[in-house]
Design a protein around this motif. Sequence first.
Motif, PDB file in Angstrom:
ATOM      1  N   TYR A 289      -6.548  13.232  -2.528  1.00 45.57           N
ATOM      2  CA  TYR A 289      -7.304  12.269  -3.337  1.00 45.57           C
ATOM      3  C   TYR A 289      -8.803  12.454  -3.128  1.00 45.57           C
ATOM      4  O   TYR A 289      -9.573  12.535  -4.092  1.00 45.57           O
ATOM      5  CB  TYR A 289      -6.880  10.848  -2.954  1.00 45.57           C
TER       6      TYR A 289
ATOM      7  N   TYR B 238       4.100   1.473 -10.161  1.00 45.09           N
ATOM      8  CA  TYR B 238       4.306   1.133  -8.753  1.00 45.09           C
ATOM      9  C   TYR B 238       5.585   1.772  -8.234  1.00 45.09           C
ATOM     10  O   TYR B 238       5.613   2.325  -7.128  1.00 45.09           O
ATOM     11  CB  TYR B 238       4.382  -0.386  -8.591  1.00 45.09           C
TER      12      TYR B 238
ATOM     13  N   VAL C  44       0.730   8.942  -0.540  1.00 49.07           N
ATOM     14  CA  VAL C  44       0.685   9.680  -1.807  1.00 49.07           C
ATOM     15  C   VAL C  44      -0.705  10.255  -2.028  1.00 49.07           C
ATOM     16  O   VAL C  44      -0.859  11.426  -2.403  1.00 49.07           O
ATOM     17  CB  VAL C  44       1.097   8.760  -2.977  1.00 49.07           C
ATOM     18  N   ARG C  45      -1.726   9.467  -1.796  1.00 49.67           N
ATOM     19  CA  ARG C  45      -3.101   9.962  -1.970  1.00 49.67           C
ATOM     20  C   ARG C  45      -3.394  11.118  -1.020  1.00 49.67           C
ATOM     21  O   ARG C  45      -3.984  12.126  -1.419  1.00 49.67           O
ATOM     22  CB  ARG C  45      -4.107   8.836  -1.720  1.00 49.67           C
TER      23      ARG C  45
ATOM     24  N   CYS D 194       0.824  -1.221   0.000  1.00 47.16           N
ATOM     25  CA  CYS D 194       0.000   0.000   0.000  1.00 47.16           C
ATOM     26  C   CYS D 194       0.857   1.269   0.000  1.00 47.16           C
ATOM     27  O   CYS D 194       0.694   2.111   0.899  1.00 47.16           O
ATOM     28  CB  CYS D 194      -0.994  -0.002   1.153  1.00 47.16           C
TER      29      CYS D 194
ATOM     30  N   HIS E 170       0.457   3.626  -1.869  1.00 46.45           N
ATOM     31  CA  HIS E 170      -0.404   4.715  -2.329  1.00 46.45           C
ATOM     32  C   HIS E 170      -0.958   5.581  -1.195  1.00 46.45           C
ATOM     33  O   HIS E 170      -1.391   6.710  -1.447  1.00 46.45           O
ATOM     34  CB  HIS E 170      -1.593   4.127  -3.107  1.00 46.45           C
TER      35      HIS E 170
ATOM     36  N   ARG F  65      -6.475  -0.162  -2.144  1.00 41.19           N
ATOM     37  CA  ARG F  65      -6.048   0.208  -3.493  1.00 41.19           C
ATOM     38  C   ARG F  65      -7.250   0.424  -4.410  1.00 41.19           C
ATOM     39  O   ARG F  65      -7.287   1.371  -5.186  1.00 41.19           O
ATOM     40  CB  ARG F  65      -5.137  -0.875  -4.073  1.00 41.19           C
TER      41      ARG F  65
ATOM     42  N   GLU G 188      -2.526   8.150  -7.000  1.00 41.49           N
ATOM     43  CA  GLU G 188      -1.193   7.630  -7.302  1.00 41.49           C
ATOM     44  C   GLU G 188      -0.998   7.428  -8.798  1.00 41.49           C
ATOM     45  O   GLU G 188      -1.949   7.254  -9.556  1.00 41.49           O
ATOM     46  CB  GLU G 188      -0.951   6.315  -6.561  1.00 41.49           C
ATOM     47  N   ARG G 189       0.265   7.424  -9.236  1.00 38.93           N
ATOM     48  CA  ARG G 189       0.594   7.174 -10.634  1.00 38.93           C
ATOM     49  C   ARG G 189       0.391   5.694 -10.968  1.00 38.93           C
ATOM     50  O   ARG G 189       0.285   4.846 -10.089  1.00 38.93           O
ATOM     51  CB  ARG G 189       2.051   7.578 -10.900  1.00 38.93           C
TER      52      ARG G 189
ATOM     53  N   THR H  21       5.138   5.451  -7.507  1.00 37.61           N
ATOM     54  CA  THR H  21       4.345   5.655  -6.295  1.00 37.61           C
ATOM     55  C   THR H  21       5.177   5.364  -5.056  1.00 37.61           C
ATOM     56  O   THR H  21       5.141   6.127  -4.075  1.00 37.61           O
ATOM     57  CB  THR H  21       3.095   4.750  -6.325  1.00 37.61           C
TER      58      THR H  21
END
Length: 237
Positions: free
Chosen positions: A223, A168, A157-158, A152, A154, A207, A164-165, A171
């Motif tokens: 996000y 992987y 980042v979120r 995880c 992400h 995710r 996320e991009r 991120t």
Amino acid sequence: MELDPLKVAAVLDRLEAFHGSQEPNWPVEPYPFLIWWHCGYPASDLTCAKGWNALTKEVGIEPRQILNTTQSRLAHALKAGGMVPEVRAMRLQQVAERVMNEFGGDLRNAFVGRIEETRKKLKKFPGIADPGVDRILLFGKVAPVAAVPSNCPHVLVRIQLGLERESYSVTYREAQSLIEEEIPEQFHGRMRAYLLLKQHGQTICKRTKPKCEKCILSSHCAYFGGKNRGRGRPEER
């Protein structure tokens, strides 16, 4: 939606208030972790724990115990942890053999010299890439690197950047950079970050189909605020 952004430290404080203090539920010493990692498949805390419990009861985890045991007996123990136990039995013997032959039976002997060289040595073990190396270095208290939960990356980042991009590795590196920039290079703080982000990613910020309506950070989350960075949201895919 107007956001109220938080620093990473404040994000972690909110997560701890929501989830409670977290502790690792896997072996933190480097060699036992390598064994634990192959005890379950698909790898998860639950499957690895089941395989680990059976392996420690039926065989043991020391290199000589694993090497002196047949692959069929190892596979029988590892079956408790899920699929392909024969493959995982073979990998356990590969791990044990390397530890015996290259490090004199003690994986801690690998942690001598430059950290870059240590990383290369660890990545030669089956199933260990950069996220696994970071986890070993941090929780084994070899180096206080900014490790990110591999399943995880992400989450942070979120919260801080938005969706996320697709890559992987991108991120993972973005999450790692956020930790490196704001969390001091110390074991306790970075282990705490790893554990809280892992818990949040497994229970709330999944995710796909994240449970944003239950998230304590919704009003602070890029996000949730609609910052998609040019991508479709996971609930749309």
